[in-house]
Design a protein around this motif. Structure first.
Motif, mmCIF file in Angstrom:
data_model
loop_
_atom_site.group_PDB
_atom_site.id
_atom_site.type_symbol
_atom_site.label_atom_id
_atom_site.label_comp_id
_atom_site.label_asym_id
_atom_site.label_seq_id
_atom_site.Cartn_x
_atom_site.Cartn_y
_atom_site.Cartn_z
ATOM 1 N N LEU A 30 40.066 48.295 27.144
ATOM 2 C CA LEU A 30 40.196 49.131 27.106
ATOM 3 C C LEU A 30 41.939 49.633 27.512
ATOM 4 C CD1 LEU A 30 37.093 50.635 28.787
ATOM 5 C CD2 LEU A 30 38.061 51.020 26.164
ATOM 6 N N ARG A 71 48.085 53.121 31.073
ATOM 7 C CA ARG A 71 47.772 52.512 32.495
ATOM 8 C C ARG A 71 48.737 51.326 32.449
ATOM 9 N NH1 ARG A 71 42.247 54.297 29.933
ATOM 10 N NH2 ARG A 71 41.291 55.779 31.379
ATOM 11 N N SER A 74 34.863 52.226 37.304
ATOM 12 C CA SER A 74 35.073 52.846 35.679
ATOM 13 C C SER A 74 35.436 54.081 36.263
ATOM 14 C CB SER A 74 33.438 52.854 35.249
ATOM 15 O OG SER A 74 33.341 54.425 35.821
ATOM 16 N N MET A 117 31.309 42.555 29.507
ATOM 17 C CA MET A 117 32.295 43.853 30.394
ATOM 18 C C MET A 117 33.327 43.742 30.759
ATOM 19 S SD MET A 117 31.858 46.554 31.960
ATOM 20 C CE MET A 117 30.043 46.953 31.918
ATOM 21 N N HIS A 170 32.646 58.491 28.197
ATOM 22 C CA HIS A 170 34.124 57.455 27.881
ATOM 23 C C HIS A 170 35.351 58.206 27.293
ATOM 24 C CE1 HIS A 170 33.073 55.389 24.929
ATOM 25 N NE2 HIS A 170 31.742 56.058 25.097
ATOM 26 N N ASN A 206 35.621 44.200 27.450
ATOM 27 C CA ASN A 206 35.745 45.158 27.257
ATOM 28 C C ASN A 206 36.678 45.880 28.000
ATOM 29 O OD1 ASN A 206 35.113 47.538 26.323
ATOM 30 N ND2 ASN A 206 33.617 48.078 28.124
ATOM 31 N N ILE A 207 36.753 45.986 29.603
ATOM 32 C CA ILE A 207 37.106 46.518 30.430
ATOM 33 C C ILE A 207 39.346 46.210 30.135
ATOM 34 C CG2 ILE A 207 38.592 46.960 32.881
ATOM 35 C CD1 ILE A 207 35.574 46.324 33.714
ATOM 36 N N ILE A 252 39.838 53.941 34.748
ATOM 37 C CA ILE A 252 39.480 54.145 33.318
ATOM 38 C C ILE A 252 39.035 55.674 32.457
ATOM 39 C CG2 ILE A 252 40.082 51.730 33.279
ATOM 40 C CD1 ILE A 252 37.135 51.433 32.551
#
Length: 245
Positions: free
Chosen positions: A8, A15, A197, A1, A236, A4-5, A200
């Motif tokens: 992203l 961002r 979440s 996780m 997402h 992964n974040i 993102i």
């Protein structure tokens, strides 16, 4: 996780404000890598993750500086070699042979610009709303993404004001393409650790509205992927992203 974040964030255009957070996530991941996966799997590639944020500062989202396209093209380049002598000359000769035969006479082959969408697949099946009438289309194509009304997996988007909506129809009126849509009334975080979440653009979504609304397509921000499981849907963003309207 955690990884992964971080990825992203580093693959996103919008961002930049999370870059320091991405740096901290990657630092945490690298420091704990051997405890999770084992010392035998530690390599220079793992350490290289620490420099990805520097690449973002220099080049923007990582898609701007990835080398996969060059690596994939090597097979085609090698196929142009007939012998070991003078490889560069061989490649140049093959290139010009193909270039001379290439005649583009179809306007559909012209590259699409992000702010010049192309509507395709004319129909007359609706739905329509209020006094909005005109040619209707199933498909809307941008340079970076394609939205298809008839294919549910390609019909969800995120708007610039933060709504997740399902595209129901495209209608052209007075030369302007309008989107008829339904929105999800409830957007919740899909997870809150290590980050909320929704920051993102990953949501748990509920209650698709039965009411049709419309607005111009310039309100589209991103294409979304909606997954259904255990009676709950979550959305997402996919990597198609409009940023030049």
């Amino acid at each position: 996780m955690v990884l992964n974040i971080a990825m992203l964030i580093l693959l996103s255009l919008d961002r930049t404000f999370l870059l320091q957070y991405a740096t901290e996530l990657l630092d945490f991941f690298v420091k704990n890598f051997d405890n999770i996966y084992g010392q035998q799997f530690v390599s220079h590639s793992v350490h290289a993750l620490l420099h990805l944020c520097d690449d973002y500062y220099l080049f923007g989202p990582l898609d701007n500086c990835l080398a996969f396209g060059f690596e994939n093209y090597m097979k085609k380049i090698k196929s142009n070699l007939r012998k070991n002598e003078k490889p560069l000359e061989q490649i140049v000769n093959r290139y010009y042979e193909k270039y001379e035969k290439c005649v583009i006479n179809n306007s559909s082959n012209k590259p699409l610009m992000d702010n010049q969408p192309v509507s395709k697949h004319l129909h007359d099946n609706g739905p329509l709303v209020d006094n909005l009438t005109g040619p209707q289309y199933y498909t809307l194509m941008f340079k970076s993404l394609t939205i298809k009304i008839k294919k549910e997996s390609d019909s969800f988007i995120l708007t610039k004001n933060g709504e997740v909506v399902k595209c129901m129809n495209f209608v052209q009126k007075d030369g302007i393409i309008m989107l008829i849509k339904k929105k999800f009334n409830i957007l919740l975080p899909y997870f809150e650790d290590p980050i909320n979440s929704t920051i993102i653009d990953i949501f748990k979504i509920k209650k698709l509205s039965s009411r049709l609304k419309y607005w111009i397509i310039y309100n589209i921000k991103k294409k979304m992927m909606v997954l259904h499981h255990s009676g709950v849907s979550h959305a997402h963003y996919s990597y198609g992203h409009l940023n030049k309207f």
